[in-house]
Design an enzyme around this catalytic site. Sequence first.
Site, mmCIF file in Angstrom:
data_model
loop_
_atom_site.group_PDB
_atom_site.id
_atom_site.type_symbol
_atom_site.label_atom_id
_atom_site.label_comp_id
_atom_site.label_asym_id
_atom_site.label_seq_id
_atom_site.Cartn_x
_atom_site.Cartn_y
_atom_site.Cartn_z
ATOM 1 N N ASN A 45 -12.028 -2.380 -0.314
ATOM 2 C CA ASN A 45 -11.279 -2.581 0.730
ATOM 3 C C ASN A 45 -11.950 -2.284 2.110
ATOM 4 O OD1 ASN A 45 -8.644 -3.134 2.424
ATOM 5 N ND2 ASN A 45 -8.743 -0.873 2.789
ATOM 6 N N GLU A 46 -12.308 -3.071 3.002
ATOM 7 C CA GLU A 46 -12.813 -2.743 4.322
ATOM 8 C C GLU A 46 -14.093 -2.049 4.017
ATOM 9 O OE1 GLU A 46 -9.909 -0.941 7.117
ATOM 10 O OE2 GLU A 46 -8.919 -2.750 7.281
ATOM 11 N N GLU A 61 0.744 -1.178 -0.018
ATOM 12 C CA GLU A 61 -0.067 0.007 -0.184
ATOM 13 C C GLU A 61 0.942 1.193 -0.109
ATOM 14 O OE1 GLU A 61 -2.685 0.467 3.252
ATOM 15 O OE2 GLU A 61 -3.736 1.928 2.122
ATOM 16 N N CYS A 105 -6.724 1.517 2.446
ATOM 17 C CA CYS A 105 -7.585 2.598 2.486
ATOM 18 C C CYS A 105 -6.941 3.366 1.227
ATOM 19 C CB CYS A 105 -7.291 3.609 3.771
ATOM 20 S SG CYS A 105 -7.593 2.408 5.168
HETATM 21 O O1 AHR Z 1 -2.669 -1.606 6.672
HETATM 22 C C1 AHR Z 1 -3.101 -0.173 6.976
HETATM 23 C C2 AHR Z 1 -4.514 0.050 6.808
HETATM 24 O O2 AHR Z 1 -5.101 -0.716 7.785
HETATM 25 C C3 AHR Z 1 -4.962 -0.117 5.574
HETATM 26 O O3 AHR Z 1 -4.932 1.080 4.872
HETATM 27 C C4 AHR Z 1 -6.390 -0.503 5.944
HETATM 28 O O4 AHR Z 1 -7.126 -1.553 5.150
HETATM 29 C C5 AHR Z 1 -6.400 -0.838 7.181
HETATM 30 O O5 AHR Z 1 -7.542 -0.543 8.041
#
Ligand code: AHR
Length: 784
Positions: A350-351, A41, A232
């Site tokens: 994601n999430e 990320e 995120c």
């Molecule tokens: O790994 C860091 C963050 O943790 C990521 O962006 C998110 O997916 C999670 O909440």
Amino acid sequence: MNLLPLLLGLTAQSNEPIQVTIDTRQTTVAVNPAMYGIFFEEINQAGEGGLYGELLRTRGMEDGDATKLPTGWQAVGEAGRISLDATSVPNEGRPHSLRIERVGAGQIAAVNEGFWGVPLKNGARYRLTMWVRGDAEIDATLEGAGGQRLGNAVIPKSGNEWRRIERTITASGDDNKAKLVLTPKQLGTVWVGYASLMPLDTWRGRSNGFRKDLAEHVSALKPGFVRFPGGCFIEGQVLGQAFDWKKSIGPVEARRPMPRSFWGYPTSNGLGYHEYLQWCEDLGSRALFVANCGMSHSEIAPTDKMDRYVQDALDAIEYANGPATSKWGALRAKNGHAKPFNLRYIQIGNENGGPNYDVRYAMMAKAIKARYPEIQLVANVWDGVPQSYPLEIIDEHYYSNPAFFWRNANRYDAYDRKGPQIYVGEYAVTRGSGQGNLDAALSEAAFMAGMERNADVVRMASYAPLFVNVNNRQWNPNAVVFDNTRSYGTPSYWVQWIYSNHRPDRILKHEVRAPLPQLEPVAGRVGLQTWRTQAEFRDIEVEADGRKLFSADQVSGDRLEILRGEWTTANGAIRQSSDEENRQALLRGVEIPRSQRATLRLKARKISGAEGFIIMMGLEPGREFQWNLGGWNNTVHAFQRDGERVGRGVPGQIETGRWYDIRIEREGNVSRAYLDGKLVEELREAGTPNFTAVAGVDEKANEIVIKAVNGAGTARTVQFDFTGGRVGSTARGLVMTGNRLDAENSLSNPDRIRPRPFSLNGVSGRLSQTLPPYSVTVLRIPRR
Ligand code: AHR
């Protein structure tokens, strides 16, 4: 003979017997060859100012405004003016340029210090690429921290036309804190629309390449897959901030940068979708791309505007895997890769969660499966899994303390074998982990043993996050830590390395028998918590081992330590008036010492909201014990440790406006919770486990592969019994250990905690092996 204690100079041993029985022939489940992957990320400058080779910050002048130069650029000197200008290189997708005006003799220069210093190596070559316009030559100098010239190029005048200039500069000295200084040589004005400095010596020599040491940390992990681009980062705070892969392909100078990405810093998009796919190919890894599903942290695309998100995901697949004759496949070929890549998975969001996600997941999944049935889909599990479309793989995330991971080492034993496959897409010890310590690594190793043993359910796993630049640590901890020249793997990195490099093909039938430690007596602070609920509390009393620690008449504002929420006190009552999740306040000065018996009494009344009350009793750094009344949308009363339900819980609701009498007693390993004088739940707990092991077979090498984790502070002798067939008498192994749980690696001591090899002989049907305190051990024993 057991050499390990001798090697490590260890003598202390616990006399508790631990036994691991392994049937050397009977296998249980197959382990996915791509089980252990990585999560990349753009966070903590992982790419920009990290893995991506670019040495200058904000090369496309992507952020900044009329009052502020782009991040990383400074104006130096009095002989002119430097500003951000709306003039920009045509058709290159960037809105700004840097305007440098010289009005007199003396100094005027635009300076870029890169990412906390441009690192130069004597004799190394760097490619300077600039887009310029204007009526003066520009002196482009690489200047060392002491002002010495370490390389330079002269950029010719280009008049009114924008021109692209490329020069190779050879550094004439070593310097980690160098900078690029751009000085107009004559009176007049020049515009710089782009300035990039790339080392020519990058990983695998690629021109839009990766920093070598960081890329090598990753390739040493032999990742089965690479998840990209987050996290995120893929969602954005608002939809306009979400990663858009289409802006991240093609000639780098024409890519549209992100002025402010989710994690707050500008990114050039130089490490884009194509580089990601190429990276996977170079690593021999499968690609797992996360597509935005029309949901950001604060905005959701209406369902009638979802076409774009659906189409973006379809196009991403065509770009990666389509024939060179297809629209997006042709673009991939034009960008230098005629053959399809190996995109295997699309994760939808994601999430993201809830009904909004459910409907969007179904829209995207349906369209993808109709066109690309071979692509495997990954769904999020936030607020329950989607119900409207069949699930293939679901992505679980765990961030917690070491005890959580030890307690959950067996979690997948109980998973439904007929349910969707599990991808543990993000996990790490984030509490009590320092900046990546041995404690975190051991407990992750224990958790991984459980995942591996259940490899029929858990098909993939990736630790998160991967990288952190020490100058912008936004998330802690991470697997690989670096500054602009140095880097190291944390103990958690080495656990990933161990599991990935010693992944068996199949799990062998085995049994682990280890005594459970005693539960530690209750200790710590006391507090109140609410979850989307307003509530009042009064008549609080805390007692430990017969001693009163707090009584009803002591409630006052200054006894409250507010962590989150709107907490007030009046007439002996405490009130929380925010509707947000997770509002917390602690009682100041109340600390239960390690006690055999402690009691907490209070009255509580719900004023409004979704749930009831959460009472914290025994809060220690990184650890929590709570009784949650009316949790899970006011349906259940249950004990929780570290945010996770322990015990069975009891169906129950909290009514609004009614005062409840609450009592929690903790005595030894028993906790009892009473509501209005009636016992609601009695919880008996064992201590947190501190030993586990997993055994499998590497079929090609015909070796039994055992990974054993000793989380205790004493050496422990483990009796390994091999049944079902003969084993060779010599074995090789690896051990990672340290003398303290808080031991860490660092830039100056990068190898303190890492696996070290050893060998042993005298193995027969049994092996009595002493495992050092705080250790992860790998044993590879040949089958005969
Ligand atoms: O790994 C860091 C963050 O943790 C990521 O962006 C998110 O997916 C999670 O909440």
